[in-house]
Every structure is written in C-alpha cells, then in structure tokens.
Motif scaffolding. Structure first.
Motif, mmCIF file in Angstrom:
data_model
loop_
_atom_site.group_PDB
_atom_site.id
_atom_site.type_symbol
_atom_site.label_atom_id
_atom_site.label_comp_id
_atom_site.label_asym_id
_atom_site.label_seq_id
_atom_site.Cartn_x
_atom_site.Cartn_y
_atom_site.Cartn_z
ATOM 1 N N ALA A 106 0.854 -0.998 0.195
ATOM 2 C CA ALA A 106 0.051 0.189 0.028
ATOM 3 C C ALA A 106 0.678 1.458 0.087
ATOM 4 O O ALA A 106 2.014 1.361 0.685
ATOM 5 C CB ALA A 106 -0.666 -0.066 1.682
ATOM 6 N N LEU A 107 0.540 2.228 -0.815
ATOM 7 C CA LEU A 107 1.085 3.412 -0.530
ATOM 8 C C LEU A 107 2.183 3.271 -1.938
ATOM 9 O O LEU A 107 3.121 3.444 -0.951
ATOM 10 C CB LEU A 107 1.871 4.396 0.758
ATOM 11 C CG LEU A 107 0.451 4.382 1.598
ATOM 12 C CD1 LEU A 107 0.833 5.390 2.786
ATOM 13 C CD2 LEU A 107 -0.512 5.761 1.024
ATOM 14 N N VAL A 108 2.408 2.823 -2.462
ATOM 15 C CA VAL A 108 3.073 1.959 -3.419
ATOM 16 C C VAL A 108 3.112 2.462 -4.806
ATOM 17 O O VAL A 108 1.974 2.611 -5.520
ATOM 18 C CB VAL A 108 2.934 0.490 -3.893
ATOM 19 C CG1 VAL A 108 1.622 -0.096 -4.169
ATOM 20 C CG2 VAL A 108 4.302 -0.479 -4.239
ATOM 21 N N LEU A 148 3.545 11.958 -10.051
ATOM 22 C CA LEU A 148 3.969 11.645 -11.238
ATOM 23 C C LEU A 148 4.643 10.974 -12.097
ATOM 24 O O LEU A 148 4.753 9.712 -11.917
ATOM 25 C CB LEU A 148 5.904 11.893 -9.863
ATOM 26 C CG LEU A 148 7.312 11.324 -10.626
ATOM 27 C CD1 LEU A 148 7.532 13.168 -10.986
ATOM 28 C CD2 LEU A 148 8.737 11.003 -9.292
ATOM 29 N N PHE A 149 4.963 10.652 -12.956
ATOM 30 C CA PHE A 149 5.317 10.462 -14.157
ATOM 31 C C PHE A 149 6.600 9.924 -13.967
ATOM 32 O O PHE A 149 7.675 10.180 -13.628
ATOM 33 C CB PHE A 149 4.762 10.891 -16.064
ATOM 34 C CG PHE A 149 3.676 11.436 -16.096
ATOM 35 C CD1 PHE A 149 3.123 9.781 -16.913
ATOM 36 C CD2 PHE A 149 3.235 12.350 -15.295
ATOM 37 C CE1 PHE A 149 1.704 10.741 -16.574
ATOM 38 C CE2 PHE A 149 1.158 12.767 -15.615
ATOM 39 C CZ PHE A 149 1.366 11.555 -16.546
ATOM 40 N N THR A 150 6.770 8.541 -14.407
ATOM 41 C CA THR A 150 7.719 7.562 -14.035
ATOM 42 C C THR A 150 8.804 6.936 -15.525
ATOM 43 O O THR A 150 7.626 6.159 -16.116
ATOM 44 C CB THR A 150 8.790 6.639 -12.679
ATOM 45 O OG1 THR A 150 7.381 5.823 -13.224
ATOM 46 C CG2 THR A 150 7.410 7.623 -11.764
ATOM 47 N N HIS A 151 9.120 6.181 -15.203
ATOM 48 C CA HIS A 151 10.450 4.727 -16.449
ATOM 49 C C HIS A 151 9.184 3.751 -16.971
ATOM 50 O O HIS A 151 8.966 3.455 -17.627
ATOM 51 C CB HIS A 151 11.627 5.368 -16.777
ATOM 52 C CG HIS A 151 12.294 4.101 -15.625
ATOM 53 N ND1 HIS A 151 12.731 5.185 -15.238
ATOM 54 C CD2 HIS A 151 11.742 3.117 -15.180
ATOM 55 C CE1 HIS A 151 13.054 4.589 -13.189
ATOM 56 N NE2 HIS A 151 13.013 3.360 -13.979
ATOM 57 N N TRP A 152 8.247 3.787 -15.509
ATOM 58 C CA TRP A 152 7.540 2.378 -15.280
ATOM 59 C C TRP A 152 6.133 2.615 -14.727
ATOM 60 O O TRP A 152 5.349 1.588 -15.091
ATOM 61 C CB TRP A 152 8.512 1.260 -13.691
ATOM 62 C CG TRP A 152 7.849 2.405 -12.961
ATOM 63 C CD1 TRP A 152 6.559 2.286 -11.951
ATOM 64 C CD2 TRP A 152 8.670 3.234 -11.595
ATOM 65 N NE1 TRP A 152 7.113 3.267 -10.653
ATOM 66 C CE2 TRP A 152 7.957 3.407 -10.821
ATOM 67 C CE3 TRP A 152 10.178 3.488 -11.464
ATOM 68 C CZ2 TRP A 152 8.645 4.373 -9.354
ATOM 69 C CZ3 TRP A 152 11.054 4.003 -10.663
ATOM 70 C CH2 TRP A 152 10.631 4.355 -9.934
ATOM 71 N N ILE A 163 -0.881 8.829 -6.535
ATOM 72 C CA ILE A 163 -0.794 8.005 -6.681
ATOM 73 C C ILE A 163 -0.850 7.088 -5.824
ATOM 74 O O ILE A 163 -1.628 5.937 -5.252
ATOM 75 C CB ILE A 163 0.427 7.402 -7.887
ATOM 76 C CG1 ILE A 163 -0.124 8.591 -9.325
ATOM 77 C CG2 ILE A 163 0.656 6.625 -8.711
ATOM 78 C CD1 ILE A 163 -1.419 7.791 -9.611
ATOM 79 N N LEU A 164 0.300 7.491 -4.356
ATOM 80 C CA LEU A 164 0.435 6.514 -3.492
ATOM 81 C C LEU A 164 -1.207 6.157 -2.537
ATOM 82 O O LEU A 164 -0.773 5.209 -2.012
ATOM 83 C CB LEU A 164 1.718 6.982 -2.553
ATOM 84 C CG LEU A 164 2.865 6.869 -3.444
ATOM 85 C CD1 LEU A 164 3.796 7.943 -2.227
ATOM 86 C CD2 LEU A 164 3.692 5.342 -4.169
ATOM 87 N N ASP A 201 1.816 -2.939 -9.150
ATOM 88 C CA ASP A 201 2.581 -2.283 -8.211
ATOM 89 C C ASP A 201 4.261 -2.727 -8.193
ATOM 90 O O ASP A 201 4.728 -3.639 -8.561
ATOM 91 C CB ASP A 201 2.023 -2.121 -7.014
ATOM 92 C CG ASP A 201 1.844 -3.109 -5.685
ATOM 93 O OD1 ASP A 201 2.947 -3.897 -6.422
ATOM 94 O OD2 ASP A 201 0.487 -3.366 -5.694
ATOM 95 N N LYS A 202 4.789 -1.303 -6.912
ATOM 96 C CA LYS A 202 6.316 -1.882 -7.078
ATOM 97 C C LYS A 202 6.641 -2.821 -6.601
ATOM 98 O O LYS A 202 7.775 -2.704 -5.775
ATOM 99 C CB LYS A 202 6.627 -0.430 -7.112
ATOM 100 C CG LYS A 202 7.000 0.746 -8.589
ATOM 101 C CD LYS A 202 8.125 -0.063 -9.811
ATOM 102 C CE LYS A 202 8.897 -0.524 -9.416
ATOM 103 N NZ LYS A 202 9.773 -0.932 -10.758
#
Length: 396
Positions: free
Chosen positions: A194-196, A232-236, A243-244, A333-334
C-alpha cells in the motif's frame, strides 16, 4: 520472569510502548532485529520524519473493521502526540495537508527522544536480536533469540508484537508477526503493498516513460475515494502523492480516473478562448496549464495543433474526457520494496479495540503495522503507531 513484558520490534509502536510503560513503572525488554532502533522512522520523509498529521482520525484508515481504531485514537490523540514531542524539544511545522515535521530537527532527533527515555526508565533495548521462537504458555511467554551467534532466552507474562509489516525488506522487514499469529490460529486479512507506485505495461508503456520526471497536480479517483495532489510520471508508470494514496484503494485489474485539471472545466476554457481569439491553437491553451512536454504527449490523444474555433463537437467531448477523466489501468505495483506500508494483516477481530490484547490469548498484544490498519500518506501511520503503543502500555 525477566521483565513485565517483552516487546518484539523497536519501531515506532514498540518504542512508544516501552516509553509509556516506563512512565507507569513497568519494566520491558525490546528485541530489535536491526542494529539500531527506529529503522523506518529514520528513513521516513527523506530523513525528516512526518511524525503525525493534524487531521488524523478514523476516516483516513483502511481496515476490515473501519471502527476499530476509534478507541485508540480517543485514548491517544494527535494533540497528545504533539504535546509528547514538544515536551522533549520537538516542535511540529506543518508542510502540506496537515503533515507535521520536526521544526529544525529530523528523524534522528525523533528516535533519540525514545532511546533517551528508554535509558532513563531502565528499559532494556537489545539490537541485532533475531527472534527464533516464541513459546506461549498459560501465564507466560518465552522468547528464544539469537545474537552474536549465541542463542538466548527471555521470559515475561506479557508479549507485545510490534515487528511491523512486509514493506522495505532491505530495512529488515519480514512476515514474522504474520507467521507467529497464523501459527496461533489467528486470522490474517489478505496483505498487499500500500502507498506504492503503480506500473504501466503494454501499448501505453512508452507514452508514460517518455513523460518520466513530469509532475502534474491532479484529482485521482475511483468509485470509492478521491485525492487531489501531485502525480509523478516515471519510466515504469506513475508515482507521486496522489498515486500512492489511490494505490491503497486499488486492486489489480481495476481502472481509475485522473482529472488533469481539477477545479476547472476545459470546455469552458475553450469556449472563452474561442470568443477571445478563435485562431488560438489547442496546444497554446494547454501550455498555460501544463508543461510543453506534457502538451506534446497529449497529441497522441487530442488534436493539439487545431485552432479552438474549428474543433468539432465530438473533438470537444473527447478533450473533456481525456482532460477530466483520463483512464488508467495499471499492470501492477512496485511491490514491498517501494511500498510505504502494508495493507491487511492480523485481523482486528482477534483483538480488543480498547486494549489491543488478543481475545483468545491473554497477555498477547499486537500493535502498529502488523495489524489490519492502514493509514493514508502523510503521518497517519505514525499516529496509529504512537496510539497503539500507548494503548498497549496501559494494559501491560
């Protein structure tokens, strides 16, 4: 008996429990797997430690029993947290959305408050202690742990499980509390990160990756909740506060919406621009609200190089939908490596909400992150840790 209680885990909950027990004249022993206490406190907020939130209440927590935290938050309030830290020289400074950080101090100072008080009260803190086994007898708990290659044993009439959840394994996080509870026959609510940050794969993967580093203030929502903060846009895929937050309410396979321009109506902005200067390009209008890179990226979905005067009704409807209801279907998710906290955990139905004592096993308490209590981003989970630590200490 070696102490009034043994506390497994010297994180936020365990440390607060030890200190509050000290105020009451009770002796405890804290066993910490890491070589120093407060590992997650030390890395929180980039080392600045967002130690509570002035708005914290039961409505910002996810649990199978949404009412469970009410008793703890009545016994230990946000005002109590603020007063406690002020007593020891840590004054809160509000950043955004009620988040309190130490003014002029940091996470090390927060941990130092607890270690100093533990020393003053004579509470034993044993770091580098790997708990190997816990034997539950009627009226006592025997803990076997390994330290420096040697196995040692402690015994106490009360046991506090405050060993945290699964996030950030490199910080020593394990499923120890969950395995212990499951071994006792206690129910576990399904766990998940969560918060990920959330990942995007497939045909849109490159689109998100090219925007890596771009931050946009948005309203992120699903049919259960909405948050207005930056993404925030990221490479993944996607990260950032909004988002979190939504990740705690998201399950694999679900779609959520992003309003890229909350509080305004793109249709109204276009109509106003048409009256003023119909030759204005849609891209020019977008550039007033987004970065040029983001406007260029929107060209994949929208006719950004058309003049606002010649946009068709269908195009206007599509613009409204893309800007205010941008659909996102994450692949996943990460994971626990990047998650701030864990969703799920030891079922709160197994405990008394007033004491956090196990209903079936007297003398056994659970607190902090290992329980099925998950707060929002922004100091809420620390408030739960302090409150649960306090409540348990009153009942040792």
């Amino acid at each position: 008996m070696d102490a009034d209680a043994i506390i497994i885990g010297a994180g936020a909950c365990g440390l607060m429990c030890a200190v509050q027990a000290g105020y009451l004249g009770k002796k405890v022993i804290l066993l910490e797997k890491n070589d120093q206490p407060g590992a997650k406190i030390l890395i929180s907020g980039g080392g600045r430690c967002n130690y509570t939130n002035i708005f914290a209440g039961d409505e910002q927590f996810i649990s199978a029993n949404k009412h469970f935290v009410k008793s703890a938050f009545t016994q230990w309030t946000v005002a109590d947290t603020i007063s406690f830290f002020e007593t020891y020289g840590i004054y809160g400074k509000e950043k955004t959305l009620g988040q309190l950080f130490p003014d002029g101090k940091n996470a090390k100072d927060v941990v130092a408050v607890f270690t100093s008080l533990c020393a003053d009260f004579g509470q034993r803190l044993i770091c580098g202690a790997q708990v190997m086994d816990i034997i539950v007898d009627e009226g006592s708990f025997t803990v076997k742990y390994e330290i420096g290659g040697k196995t040692k044993t402690l015994k106490a009439p009360k046991l506090v499980m405050a060993s945290g959840g699964l996030p950030i394994p490199k910080m020593g996080a394990t499923d120890f509390a969950l395995r212990f509870a499951r071994g006792l026959g206690l129910n576990i609510v399904e766990t998940a990160p969560a918060l990920v940050p959330l990942t995007i794969t497939g045909k849109d993967e490159d689109w998100y990756a090219r925007l890596s580093g771009n931050s946009v203030f948005c309203r992120v929502s699903n049919d259960r909740i909405a948050f207005e903060e930056n993404i925030l846009f990221t490479h993944w895929g996607l990260s950032g506060p909004a988002i979190l937050q939504i990740s705690s309410y998201w399950k694999r396979g679900e779609v959520f919406n992003i309003d890229l321009l909350p509080g305004q109506q793109m249709g109204s902005l276009i109509e106003a621009e048409r009256k003023q200067n119909g030759k204005t390009l849609l891209s020019t209008l977008f550039n007033r609200h987004f970065t040029r890179k983001f406007t260029d990226a929107l060209a994949k979905f929208l006719p950004v190089e058309k003049q606002v005067a010649v946009l068709t009704k269908a195009e206007l409807e599509n613009i409204e939908q893309i800007i205010h209801e941008f659909k996102v279907k994450p692949a996943g998710d990460k994971g626990y490596d990047k998650a701030e906290v864990m969703r799920g955990g030891v079922d709160t139905a197994e405990l008394s909400s007033k004491t956090l004592e196990c209903r079936r096993i007297p003398g056994l308490f659970f607190g902090g992150e290992c329980l099925d209590v998950t707060g929002w981003l922004g100091g809420y989970n620390f408030q739960w840790a302090w409150a649960s630590g306090f409540v348990i200490a009153q009942n040792l």
